[in-house]
Design a protein around this motif. Structure first.
Motif, PDB file in Angstrom:
ATOM      1  N   THR A   1     -13.571   0.499   8.864  1.00  0.00           N
ATOM      2  CA  THR A   1     -13.468   1.799   9.534  1.00  0.00           C
ATOM      3  C   THR A   1     -13.866   1.677  11.006  1.00  0.00           C
ATOM      4  OG1 THR A   1     -14.003   2.804   7.418  1.00  0.00           O
ATOM      5  CG2 THR A   1     -14.086   4.249   9.334  1.00  0.00           C
TER       6      THR A   1
ATOM      7  N   THR B   1     -13.298  12.508   6.568  1.00  0.00           N
ATOM      8  CA  THR B   1     -14.162  11.774   5.648  1.00  0.00           C
ATOM      9  C   THR B   1     -13.439  10.546   5.096  1.00  0.00           C
ATOM     10  OG1 THR B   1     -14.542  11.983   3.243  1.00  0.00           O
ATOM     11  CG2 THR B   1     -14.142  13.987   4.430  1.00  0.00           C
TER      12      THR B   1
ATOM     13  N   GLU C   1     -15.165   7.032  -0.035  1.00  0.00           N
ATOM     14  CA  GLU C   1     -15.304   7.272  -1.465  1.00  0.00           C
ATOM     15  C   GLU C   1     -14.779   8.679  -1.729  1.00  0.00           C
ATOM     16  OE1 GLU C   1     -19.452   8.131  -2.560  1.00  0.00           O
ATOM     17  OE2 GLU C   1     -19.864   7.942  -0.419  1.00  0.00           O
TER      18      GLU C   1
ATOM     19  N   TRP D   1      -7.839   8.371   2.480  1.00  0.00           N
ATOM     20  CA  TRP D   1      -7.968   7.251   1.537  1.00  0.00           C
ATOM     21  C   TRP D   1      -7.332   5.995   2.125  1.00  0.00           C
ATOM     22  CZ3 TRP D   1      -4.454   3.887  -0.618  1.00  0.00           C
ATOM     23  CH2 TRP D   1      -5.018   2.969  -1.534  1.00  0.00           C
ATOM     24  N   TRP D   2      -8.084   4.929   2.106  1.00  0.00           N
ATOM     25  CA  TRP D   2      -7.563   3.629   2.529  1.00  0.00           C
ATOM     26  C   TRP D   2      -8.571   2.558   2.202  1.00  0.00           C
ATOM     27  CZ3 TRP D   2      -9.207   1.217   7.440  1.00  0.00           C
ATOM     28  CH2 TRP D   2     -10.192   1.944   8.112  1.00  0.00           C
ATOM     29  N   GLN D   3      -8.307   1.329   2.609  1.00  0.00           N
ATOM     30  CA  GLN D   3      -9.148   0.186   2.241  1.00  0.00           C
ATOM     31  C   GLN D   3      -9.156  -0.863   3.352  1.00  0.00           C
ATOM     32  OE1 GLN D   3      -6.496  -0.913  -1.149  1.00  0.00           O
ATOM     33  NE2 GLN D   3      -8.297  -0.440  -2.400  1.00  0.00           N
TER      34      GLN D   3
ATOM     35  N   GLU E   1      -8.194  -3.704   3.026  1.00  0.00           N
ATOM     36  CA  GLU E   1      -6.927  -4.409   2.880  1.00  0.00           C
ATOM     37  C   GLU E   1      -5.754  -3.664   3.500  1.00  0.00           C
ATOM     38  OE1 GLU E   1      -9.154  -3.790   0.581  1.00  0.00           O
ATOM     39  OE2 GLU E   1      -9.413  -5.465  -0.805  1.00  0.00           O
TER      40      GLU E   1
ATOM     41  N   ALA F   1      -4.097  -1.323  -5.667  1.00  0.00           N
ATOM     42  CA  ALA F   1      -5.232  -1.039  -4.794  1.00  0.00           C
ATOM     43  C   ALA F   1      -6.582  -1.181  -5.494  1.00  0.00           C
ATOM     44  CB  ALA F   1      -5.085   0.376  -4.239  1.00  0.00           C
TER      45      ALA F   1
ATOM     46  N   ASP G   1      -7.753   1.262  -7.408  1.00  0.00           N
ATOM     47  CA  ASP G   1      -8.272   2.619  -7.607  1.00  0.00           C
ATOM     48  C   ASP G   1      -7.456   3.366  -8.654  1.00  0.00           C
ATOM     49  OD1 ASP G   1     -10.443   2.972  -5.763  1.00  0.00           O
ATOM     50  OD2 ASP G   1      -8.999   2.894  -4.132  1.00  0.00           O
TER      51      ASP G   1
ATOM     52  N   ILE H   1      -8.050  10.829  -5.718  1.00  0.00           N
ATOM     53  CA  ILE H   1      -8.567   9.494  -6.012  1.00  0.00           C
ATOM     54  C   ILE H   1      -9.767   9.633  -6.951  1.00  0.00           C
ATOM     55  CG2 ILE H   1      -9.431   7.331  -5.022  1.00  0.00           C
ATOM     56  CD1 ILE H   1      -6.727   8.108  -3.809  1.00  0.00           C
TER      57      ILE H   1
END
Ligand code: WTA
Length: 659
Positions: free
Chosen positions: A317, A391, A394, A419-421, A423, A509, A511, A523
């Motif tokens: 982030t 935000t 999580e 939402w992301w990661q 990766e 992912a 999730d 999620i």
């Protein structure tokens, strides 16, 4: 992957439309506009991205091919030449942004600095030359282990400028964890500081680097040290250099290296369900474009905005949404060194008030901690400059979302739940604040160009409102290219867990998710053995091997249980070797040991001693049963997967006795 069926219990029907004043000024200003972008991108993703790449970035040479997709290996903008530090700095210098604040920095003790684009450019060029003085060349890996000070961003941009991939290691990781990462990346140089200020203490960093290099990482030839806390440190002759000394003799002129679109920009380590942390590899062109576009549309950046993302640069982030995305857009990015603490629980709100922050991006765990501290604290500050909240990290529970909306956003600011990661490199599922109505707890809809779906373990689509696995069905510009040094692990972890769909491999992912009747994504959390503790990803196996490296531990099973503030709390079940016996002191010692092996973020909340663990016939620990037992829940699921199911009752009785 867990074998239990995925059930979603969350029912949330509140809907919040983008305020019309906000939508009027937004670049993507209606649901229709979003849907048009989405449809255009879906019909021809390559044309969509190519058009934006042409319009939004500076290329030294245009690409020959938009996408080369040899699943699971993708190359974007093949043959294109650019430099992300040029896009983040140089190109703004010929515009009125030249003297605009690029970075506003606030130190924890109250000191502060502002760097305009021209100043930041100069510092970056100079530091790039400092690294060159020490023989760092294009392709050499550079470790960065820094507090949240402007030099962290300067170091990253300088690495990008000379084409030396950086690997930032979060300053809260221990010497041991740092060593592992430096070794895996074969870093040639480490950039650090004497220490940083956090929660009213000077936290040493250089001492950790010394320890890491004593124990390993032999490829490291030099260490550059920023003076921040002025605490005493040892400087090793010939190896260690003060940042300020090197800068004195470095020229501020350093043209950006011509990088190939697919040259590695950075490696960032993240936890997976098995083995050691993986070095996630991101490259230049696609990452630059995707973080640029998501920053622009998700945060709806305006020329005069002060944008603040509270993450640490040690996490993805911080990479994508403190440094590269905002600066590529010519935005003003605020960096804060400190954290809310007993002596100043309202420090975040003070920063917002002091700088008139307009966009604020933080994590659910922080929001839940603020709720606990009480709304009088933010209410005592002027937060009227805020116009957008975000935000990440999580799932946000609807109650926390509503509090954020009401107390911080004064019911005026849209919330983007992103939402992301690590990766994915950039935000994948999110509201666009002027376009997509929000529902508390839902990340809403995919970003244009992102084709996500919800499927079962066999890859079959699941009906709306049924839980399933989140997959991405088409490559996107900022997707990870590989796991550093381990393409097989890349293939297995992300592309082989779910069978091909329509003959195409899909990205898994990790999730679980539910899509509702409006196409909104909810999620639910990880389905693998990865925990999310206060927004930090930690692998069960990683913790288990940390415990196992203690002389008293024969075996352990580590899981996360729900925690009100942190999302998850770490619980370890430990089988001791014969000559060790359970004691409170040993619990303390083991917690300390994990902190030394990984870092304070990995400290288990509870350690239970036991002499059995539930295992499958092939010897794998069945962690989902441990989770239920530790959370004091009834044991549900197919007990016959455990070789000796009586172990479950025994463990349950043991734990009940302790409570
Ligand atoms: C979780 C952080 C729900 C998820 C950018 C993901 C989220 C993991 C959200 C990645 C969100 C992140 N809602 N869950 N808005 N954002 N996650 O690599 O489980 O540190 O797989 O990247 O965090 O964590 P990472």
């Amino acid at each position: 992957m867990s074998e239990t069926t995925i059930e979603s219990i969350l029912q949330e029907t509140r809907l919040f439309y983008p305020p019309s004043e906000f939508a009027q000024e937004a670049e993507i200003n209606s649901l229709k506009a979003y849907e048009e972008h989405y449809a255009e991108a879906k019909a021809d993703p390559q044309a969509f991205w190519a058009k934006l790449a042409q319009k939004e970035l500076h290329w030294f040479k245009k690409w020959d091919q938009v996408l080369d997709w040899q699943p699971p290996f993708a190359k974007w903008f093949v043959g294109g030449k650019l430099n992300i530090s040029y896009n983040c700095l140089d190109r703004h210098l010929t515009t009125p942004r030249r003297n605009k604040a690029a970075i506003i920095w606030e130190g924890e003790p109250g000191d502060s600095r502002t760097l305009t684009y021209a100043q930041l450019h100069r510092e970056v060029c100079q530091f790039a030359n400092s690294m060159k003085q020490l023989g760092v060349k294009k392709g050499d890996r550079v470790g960065i282990y820094m507090p949240m000070i402007p030099e962290a961003a300067i170091a990253m941009l300088a690495c990008a400028r000379i084409g030396a991939p950086h690997s930032v290691v979060f300053g809260g990781f221990s010497a041991e964890a740092l060593k592992d990462r430096l070794e895996d990346a074969q870093a040639k140089l480490v950039i650090t500081a004497d220490g940083g200020f956090r929660k009213d203490k000077a936290v040493p960093l250089k001492a950790q680097v010394d320890l890491a290099l004593e124990h390993g990482a032999p490829t490291v030839e030099n260490v550059i040290v920023v003076q921040r806390t002025k605490e005493p440190i040892t400087m090793v002759e010939g190896r260690d250099h003060w940042w300020h000394d090197l800068q004195k003799t470095s020229s501020p002129h350093c043209p950006a290296e011509i990088m190939d679109s697919e040259d590695t920009l950075f490696i960032l380590y993240t936890s997976g369900s098995t083995g050691k942390p993986k070095g996630v590899v991101h490259t230049t062109g696609g990452y630059n474009l995707y973080t640029h576009m998501t920053s622009k549309w998700v945060f709806d950046l305006k020329e005069t905005d002060v944008y603040w993302c509270t993450a640490d640069v040690g996490w993805i982030t911080g990479h994508s949404y403190i440094v590269y995305g905002p600066l590529s857009n010519g935005a003003t990015s605020l960096m804060y060194e400190g954290a809310p603490r007993a002596s100043n629980p309202g420090c975040f709100w003070d920063v917002i008030e002091k700088y008139g922050v307009n966009i604020f991006y933080t994590a659910p765990t922080a929001i839940r901690a603020f709720i606990k501290m009480g709304e009088d604290i933010p209410n005592a500050r002027d937060l009227s400059s805020l116009r957008l909240l975000g935000t990440v990290g999580e799932p946000i529970n609807p109650e926390a979302w509503m509090w954020y909306h009401r107390v911080i956003g004064a019911e005026r600011c849209p919330i983007v739940d992103t939402w992301w990661q690590t990766e994915t490199g950039g935000i994948m599922v999110t509201a666009l604040p002027g376009a997509i109505p929000t529902k508390p707890g839902s990340a809403t809809r995919p970003f244009p160009g992102i084709i996500v779906d919800v499927v079962d373990k066999q890859g079959n689509p699941v009906p709306d409102n049924t839980g399933g696995y989140l997959v991405v069905k088409y490559p996107w510009p900022s997707m990870l290219r590989t796991v550093y040094g381990n393409p097989e692990r890349f293939r297995k972890t992300y592309w082989e867990e779910i069978p091909h769909i329509d003959g195409q491999p899909v990205y898994f992912a990790g999730d679980s998710v539910r899509r509702d009747e409006d196409g909104y994504f909810w999620i639910m959390g990880r389905v693998d053995d990865v925990m999310n503790v206060a927004g930090h990803r930690l692998g069960s196996m990683e913790l288990e091997s940390a415990l196992k490296s203690h002389p008293g531990v024969a075996e352990s099973g580590v899981i996360g249980i729900p925690d009100e503030i942190k999302g998850e709390e770490i619980v370890a079940f430990v089988i001791l070797k014969n000559d060790f016996s359970p004691s409170d002191d040993l619990v303390k010692e083991l917690k300390q040991h994990v902190m030394e092996e990984i870092g304070a973020i990995a400290r288990p909340g509870e350690i239970y001693f036991t002499d059995v663990l539930p295992k499958t016939r092939s010897g794998k620990i069945v962690r989902r049963f441990l989770r239920q037992i530790a959370a004091g829940q009834e044991i549900v699921g197919d007990r016959s997967t455990v070789e000796d199911p009586t172990v479950l009752d025994k463990l349950e009785a043991e734990i009940r006795e302790k409570h």
